[in-house]
Each structure stands twice: as structure tokens, then as C-alpha cells.
Design an enzyme around this catalytic site. Structure first.
Site, PDB file in Angstrom:
ATOM      1  N   HIS A  11      68.973  10.635   5.224  1.00 28.54           N
ATOM      2  CA  HIS A  11      68.861  11.808   5.817  1.00 28.54           C
ATOM      3  C   HIS A  11      69.942  11.986   7.001  1.00 28.54           C
ATOM      4  O   HIS A  11      70.287  10.956   7.352  1.00 28.54           O
ATOM      5  CB  HIS A  11      67.475  12.388   6.515  1.00 28.54           C
ATOM      6  N   HIS A  49      59.384   8.494   9.304  1.00 25.03           N
ATOM      7  CA  HIS A  49      58.567   8.674  10.567  1.00 25.03           C
ATOM      8  C   HIS A  49      59.007  10.050  11.113  1.00 25.03           C
ATOM      9  O   HIS A  49      59.078  10.461  12.408  1.00 25.03           O
ATOM     10  CB  HIS A  49      58.849   7.526  11.672  1.00 25.03           C
ATOM     11  N   HIS A  79      64.590   7.298  19.777  1.00 23.68           N
ATOM     12  CA  HIS A  79      65.294   8.152  19.631  1.00 23.68           C
ATOM     13  C   HIS A  79      65.746   8.737  21.080  1.00 23.68           C
ATOM     14  O   HIS A  79      66.323   9.942  20.914  1.00 23.68           O
ATOM     15  CB  HIS A  79      64.816   9.245  18.805  1.00 23.68           C
ATOM     16  N   GLU A 114      68.537   4.186   9.235  1.00 20.08           N
ATOM     17  CA  GLU A 114      67.373   3.859   9.497  1.00 20.08           C
ATOM     18  C   GLU A 114      66.751   2.912   8.508  1.00 20.08           C
ATOM     19  O   GLU A 114      65.657   2.124   8.963  1.00 20.08           O
ATOM     20  CB  GLU A 114      66.308   4.955   9.701  1.00 20.08           C
TER      21      GLU A 114
HETATM   22  C1  DHB Z   1      63.724  14.018  11.153  1.00 18.74           C
HETATM   23  C2  DHB Z   1      63.838  12.686  10.690  1.00 18.74           C
HETATM   24  C3  DHB Z   1      63.926  11.793  11.627  1.00 18.74           C
HETATM   25  O1  DHB Z   1      64.009  10.307  11.116  1.00 18.74           O
HETATM   26  C4  DHB Z   1      63.718  11.831  12.960  1.00 18.74           C
HETATM   27  O2  DHB Z   1      63.564  10.645  13.776  1.00 18.74           O
HETATM   28  C5  DHB Z   1      63.630  13.188  13.607  1.00 18.74           C
HETATM   29  C6  DHB Z   1      63.419  14.187  12.648  1.00 18.74           C
HETATM   30  C7  DHB Z   1      63.491  15.227  10.375  1.00 18.74           C
HETATM   31  O3  DHB Z   1      63.738  15.002   9.117  1.00 18.74           O
HETATM   32  O4  DHB Z   1      63.492  16.056  10.722  1.00 18.74           O
HETATM   33 FE    FE Z   2      64.449   8.943  12.960  1.00 18.58          FE
END
Ligand code: DHB
Ligand code: FE
Length: 298
Positions: free
Chosen positions: A191, A12, A59, A238
Site C-alpha cells: 500500500h 493493521h 505511526h 511494513e
Molecule cells: C491505512 C493503512 C495503514 O497501514 C495505516 O497505518 C494507515 C492507513 C489505510 O489503508 O488506510
Molecule cells: Fe500502517
């Protein structure tokens, strides 16, 4: 009787929303990513869901550190989006399904999940971007958002999120609403956005997740949250939303479509479409069927 038609896991990342707003879907940089959603959109068209139950993580738009529910179930007639500061256009409101929401809330509490019920709930990019990716011309489905805390530790464990999904799946199937339901989990894959490991991506672990979430999801429920953060990154946690989605879809599932792309913004982007496998066949039979479903491509 309500029927679960299948499940979808998708990233997302806000940059996707920016690319959509700028109509960059066919630029060389974005084309492979957006093209990968065509099979998922076609599957949805054929599956004809009336409702989407969406596991996502807020978030900081609706919940903040001062009051952070572990699990929050939307029970509103309408869910609005608002500016989070990513520079994304604010989307139109999404239509809720309060009857299904209350069915879920009642059954979850009955099954000893101490959830927060939300008759007012803003939905952030983790909800709006997957909806736009899956229904680019606007979603006609009613929605029930379910937020899982991935912001303020302690987070719920992978095992607990899988069980939450199973309970949601049972509640949907017990509901006497005449509806076809798709279950969506948003976020991941690996990530980390901040700290000394910012930019961390773990391809082997993502590949393992995309395989086991279909075939042996319980393998993934044995991790602790700390282990998940170590393996997938601070925000790769996540994956919890994917586990909840997988729990809801049922014991045996077949893979319809998979895509994996590194990176989209800071994130390893994943997409998975699964269907309940009514024959209970080994999911491996489904591999190789459907465009882009080969694990070799992962
Ligand atoms: C990014 C990834 C995410 O899951 C998010 O909530 C906000 C930013 C990103 O990779 O930039
Ligand atoms: Fe996210």
C-alpha cells in the site's frame, strides 16, 4: 523454558478498527474480511499463548520525527493507547511482561542490536487493531511491543529486520520463564497512502511474499528498502514487521492459515498463521491443510 507456539502476520488498517467500533463485522462489505480471522482465533485458542511479542510500527503516536529509534523494545508493566485522530475508540491498556522485555533487551544488546528500551510506550493502531482482530473478546495475553521504524528514512533493511527477529526468537527460547509465546508482525501488505502513487497495490508481489515468507524468507531479505518501497509502496514497507516475526519463529515453519483481500481501505490486507515445524518437513506439506490455507485462493 519458554516456547514459541507460532507466528501471525496481519494488516493493521485503521478502517478495520472503525468497522469494529460500528459493529459492521457481518455487513456484506466486511464479512469476508472478519470471517478470515476465525481460523486464526481458533488456532490461538488451541495454542494457548501466555505472551504476545508484537513487532509493529508506530505511526507518530509514541515516536515522532524529532526522535525516531530504529528498533524500540517495550519494557513497561502496562501499555496505553491514545487518540491518533482516526476516530477510533481508545482501547483499554494492555498488560506487559517486564521480565521477558528485559530478557529480550539484554540479549539483543549482547547480540549487538542497538535498541531503545522504553519503560513507557503508547501503542497505536498498528498494535491495537491486530490485538482486537485476534482476540475480539479481549486479549488475556501479556504483551511485549517491539517498534520498527518505517516512518523516517533510513529504515532498517529487510535482512536486518529478519536478523532482529531471529535474535528475538533465540532470546525467547533462552528465557527461563514458563511461558508459551506467540510472535506477531503487523502491517502491509502492499500500500501507498500518499504522493503520486497513492492507492498503489501490487498483487503479484503480495502473493510472492505470502508464499516466500513461509518457504524461503531469505528471498525477501535480499531486497533493499528502496526496492521494497518500489515493489510494495511507501507503506508496504511494513513487510519488515512480517520478516521480523518470521525470523523469530524459527528455521522451519508450517503454514496454518492464509487470507489475502484487496483492498481494505487503501491496503492489500494479508493474514498468515504459521507454526514451528519441529519435523523440519518441507512447508509445502502443510499447504492445503487448514481452512483457507490454499495458495490458489491468494
Ligand atoms: C491505512 C493503512 C495503514 O497501514 C495505516 O497505518 C494507515 C492507513 C489505510 O489503508 O488506510
Ligand atoms: Fe500502517
Amino acid at each position: 523454558m519458554a516456547t514459541i507456539v507460532g507466528g501471525i502476520g496481519t494488516s493493521h488498517v485503521p478502517a478495520i478498527g472503525a468497522a469494529i467500533a460500528r459493529e459492521q463485522q457481518q455487513t456484506p462489505q466486511w464479512k469476508p474480511f472478519f470471517d478470515a480471522y476465525a481460523p486464526a482465533q481458533a488456532w490461538l485458542e488451541a495454542a494457548r499463548p501466555d505472551v504476545a511479542v508484537v513487532f509493529y510500527n508506530d505511526h507518530g503516536l509514541n515516536f515522532f520525527l524529532d526522535a525516531m529509534p530504529t528498533f524500540a523494545v517495550g519494557a513497561a508493566a502496562e501499555y496505553r493507547n491514545a487518540d491518533e485522530g482516526w476516530g477510533l475508540p481508545v482501547t483499554r491498556p494492555f498488560t506487559g511482561d517486564p521480565e521477558l522485555s528485559w530478557r529480550l533487551i539484554e540479549d539483543l544488546v549482547e547480540e549487538e542490536f542497538d535498541i531503545t528500551s522504553c519503560q513507557k510506550m503508547l501503542v497505536d493502531h498498528a498494535f491495537t487493531i491486530p490485538m482486537k482482530l485476534l482476540w475480539p473478546n479481549g486479549a488475556s495475553v501479556r504483551v511485549v511491543p517491539i517498534a520498527i521504524n518505517t516512518v523516517q528514512h533510513p529504515l532498517p533493511s529487510p535482512a536486518r529486520c529478519f536478523k532482529l527477529g531471529q535474535a528475538v526468537g533465540r532470546a525467547i527460547e533462552r528465557w527461563d520463564g514458563e511461558a508459551r509465546v506467540v510472535v506477531i508482525g503487523t502491517g502491509g501488505l502492499s500500500h501507498q497512502l500518499d504522493g503520486s502513487r497513492a492507492g498503489f497495490i501490487n498483487k503479484p508481489f503480495d502473493r510472492l511474499c505470502l508464499k516466500e515468507i513461509v518457504e524461503e524468507p531469505r528471498c525477501l531479505t535480499h531486497y533493499s528498502v528502496r526496492e521494497l518501497v518500489a515493489l510494495a509502496g511507501g507503506q508496504g514497507v511494513e513487510l519488515l514487521m512480517w520478516l521480523a516475526m518470521r525470523g523469530a519463529v524459527g528455521e522451519h515453519v508450517a503454514r496454518v492459515h492464509t487470507h489475502y483481500q484487496v483492498p481494505i481501505s487503501n491496503t492489500a490486507a494479508g493474514l498468515l498463521v504459521i507454526e514451528p515445524d519441529v519435523h523440519g518437513e518441507c512447508p509445502a506439506f502443510a499447504l492445503g491443510q487448514g481452512e483457507g490455507s490454499s495458495l490458489d485462493q491468494l
